[in-house]
Each structure stands twice: as structure tokens, then as C-alpha cells.
Write a protein that holds these residues in place. Structure first.
Motif, PDB file in Angstrom:
ATOM      1  N   ALA A 149       0.783  -1.187  -0.001  1.00  0.00           N
ATOM      2  CA  ALA A 149       0.222  -0.231   0.568  1.00  0.00           C
ATOM      3  C   ALA A 149       0.878   0.938   0.375  1.00  0.00           C
ATOM      4  O   ALA A 149       1.981   1.551   0.685  1.00  0.00           O
ATOM      5  CB  ALA A 149      -0.597   0.044   0.788  1.00  0.00           C
ATOM      6  N   GLU A 150       0.534   1.884  -0.613  1.00  0.00           N
ATOM      7  CA  GLU A 150       1.326   3.541  -0.592  1.00  0.00           C
ATOM      8  C   GLU A 150       0.792   4.599   0.302  1.00  0.00           C
ATOM      9  O   GLU A 150       0.061   4.766   0.767  1.00  0.00           O
ATOM     10  CB  GLU A 150       1.534   4.112  -2.748  1.00  0.00           C
ATOM     11  N   SER A 151       1.733   4.826   1.320  1.00  0.00           N
ATOM     12  CA  SER A 151       1.229   5.916   2.444  1.00  0.00           C
ATOM     13  C   SER A 151       2.090   7.260   1.378  1.00  0.00           C
ATOM     14  O   SER A 151       2.696   7.523   0.356  1.00  0.00           O
ATOM     15  CB  SER A 151       2.622   6.035   3.325  1.00  0.00           C
ATOM     16  N   HIS A 152       1.492   7.861   2.269  1.00  0.00           N
ATOM     17  CA  HIS A 152       1.258  10.251   1.473  1.00  0.00           C
ATOM     18  C   HIS A 152       2.825  10.200   2.312  1.00  0.00           C
ATOM     19  O   HIS A 152       3.260  10.481   3.271  1.00  0.00           O
ATOM     20  CB  HIS A 152       0.233  10.659   2.749  1.00  0.00           C
ATOM     21  N   ASN A 153       3.382  11.120   0.572  1.00  0.00           N
ATOM     22  CA  ASN A 153       4.768  11.442   1.046  1.00  0.00           C
ATOM     23  C   ASN A 153       4.606  12.691   0.944  1.00  0.00           C
ATOM     24  O   ASN A 153       4.842  13.066  -0.846  1.00  0.00           O
ATOM     25  CB  ASN A 153       5.681  10.465   0.685  1.00  0.00           C
ATOM     26  N   PRO A 154       5.001  13.190   1.282  1.00  0.00           N
ATOM     27  CA  PRO A 154       4.719  15.221   1.317  1.00  0.00           C
ATOM     28  C   PRO A 154       6.084  16.348   0.337  1.00  0.00           C
ATOM     29  O   PRO A 154       5.822  16.643  -0.349  1.00  0.00           O
ATOM     30  CB  PRO A 154       5.388  15.875   2.574  1.00  0.00           C
ATOM     31  N   MET A 155       6.569  15.079   0.687  1.00  0.00           N
ATOM     32  CA  MET A 155       7.710  15.504  -0.553  1.00  0.00           C
ATOM     33  C   MET A 155       7.369  14.909  -1.981  1.00  0.00           C
ATOM     34  O   MET A 155       7.483  16.127  -3.280  1.00  0.00           O
ATOM     35  CB  MET A 155       9.708  14.598  -0.621  1.00  0.00           C
ATOM     36  N   VAL A 156       7.084  13.887  -2.244  1.00  0.00           N
ATOM     37  CA  VAL A 156       6.699  13.249  -3.472  1.00  0.00           C
ATOM     38  C   VAL A 156       4.769  14.139  -3.839  1.00  0.00           C
ATOM     39  O   VAL A 156       5.396  14.456  -5.295  1.00  0.00           O
ATOM     40  CB  VAL A 156       6.434  12.151  -3.428  1.00  0.00           C
ATOM     41  N   MET A 212       6.349  17.883  -5.663  1.00  0.00           N
ATOM     42  CA  MET A 212       7.233  17.460  -6.610  1.00  0.00           C
ATOM     43  C   MET A 212       5.956  17.419  -7.931  1.00  0.00           C
ATOM     44  O   MET A 212       5.787  17.640  -8.871  1.00  0.00           O
ATOM     45  CB  MET A 212       8.003  16.316  -6.642  1.00  0.00           C
ATOM     46  N   GLU A 213       4.959  16.677  -6.949  1.00  0.00           N
ATOM     47  CA  GLU A 213       3.752  15.940  -8.432  1.00  0.00           C
ATOM     48  C   GLU A 213       3.264  17.642  -8.756  1.00  0.00           C
ATOM     49  O   GLU A 213       3.083  17.856 -10.537  1.00  0.00           O
ATOM     50  CB  GLU A 213       3.198  15.179  -7.707  1.00  0.00           C
ATOM     51  N   GLN A 214       3.506  18.794  -7.985  1.00  0.00           N
ATOM     52  CA  GLN A 214       2.432  19.555  -7.750  1.00  0.00           C
ATOM     53  C   GLN A 214       3.400  20.448  -8.780  1.00  0.00           C
ATOM     54  O   GLN A 214       2.587  20.897  -9.585  1.00  0.00           O
ATOM     55  CB  GLN A 214       2.503  20.257  -6.451  1.00  0.00           C
TER      56      GLN A 214
END
Length: 127
Positions: A33-40, A43-45
Motif C-alpha cells: 500500500a502506498e503511503s502519503h509522502n509530502p515531498m513526493v 514534486m508532483e504539484q
């Protein structure tokens, strides 16, 4: 040699981009399961903003890319050969295949005779 290295690099890139992810889905299964990563997320934004701008200005981006490509082709003649390996050193690689039952001393004698005969030919002007 350069072709061999290039083909090996391209093949390894294709392997790592296609086969490895497919095999990981079989090996790891749906348990991950993927977890929320603020850095990713940040970068996506940032990537999304850049992508939207590029899609809005596709013509400008395309013309710029073609111009950079043309400039790189024109600059090829200014590139020095200091960092490029010289693949043709002007040497002659001679391979002589003899029958299997020939002894080592006979093979060495035959090699010496061939070298003596080749030394009588004049060197080409490019050497």
C-alpha cells in the motif's frame, strides 16, 4: 566496440523499465500500500504546473527543442577528440588458425615466418 557498449546500455535500460517492474508485481503482489509522502506530493504539484505550461505552449517548446537540436548538430565540428577514445590505432590484428595437432614450437615458428613476410610490405601513408 562502441556499438556493443551502446547496444548493451539500451538493452539494460529496456530491461529495467519493462521486465523488472512486471516481475515485481508478481513477486510483491497486491499487499503493498502506498503511503502519503509530502515531498513526493510537492514534486508532483511542481511537475503538474510545468506540464500544464508546456501543454499550453507546445509550439514554443517544439520550436525551442528543434533549435537546440540544430545547434548541437552544428557544434559537432568544434568538439575536440581529447576525451574520445581512438578506436582505430592503425594496427593490424592478425589471427592465424592452424590445425589442432600442431605443436606450440611449430606454431611459434610459423608465426615468426608470417611476421617476417609482413614486414617486407611498405607501410601505408596514413600510419
Amino acid at each position: 566496440m562502441a556499438y556493443t557498449l551502446s547496444f548493451a546500455l539500451v538493452a539494460s535500460m529496456l530491461f529495467s523499465l519493462t521486465f523488472v517492474p512486471a516481475m515485481l508485481t508478481y513477486l510483491l503482489g497486491p499487499k503493498i500500500a502506498e503511503s502519503h509522502n509530502p515531498m513526493v506530493h510537492a514534486m508532483e504539484q511542481h511537475y503538474r504546473k510545468i506540464l500544464e505550461w508546456v501543454l499550453e505552449h507546445a509550439r514554443t517548446v517544439f520550436i525551442s527543442a528543434v533549435a537546440v537540436l540544430a545547434l548541437s548538430f552544428m557544434s559537432v565540428r568544434f568538439i575536440g577528440t581529447e576525451f574520445m577514445p581512438k578506436l582505430d590505432e592503425g594496427n593490424i590484428w592478425l589471427t592465424i588458425t592452424l590445425p589442432t595437432p600442431v605443436s606450440l614450437t611449430t606454431a611459434k615458428e610459423f608465426e615468426r615466418k608470417v611476421r617476417e613476410k609482413l614486414e617486407h610490405f611498405p607501410k601505408p601513408k596514413w600510419c
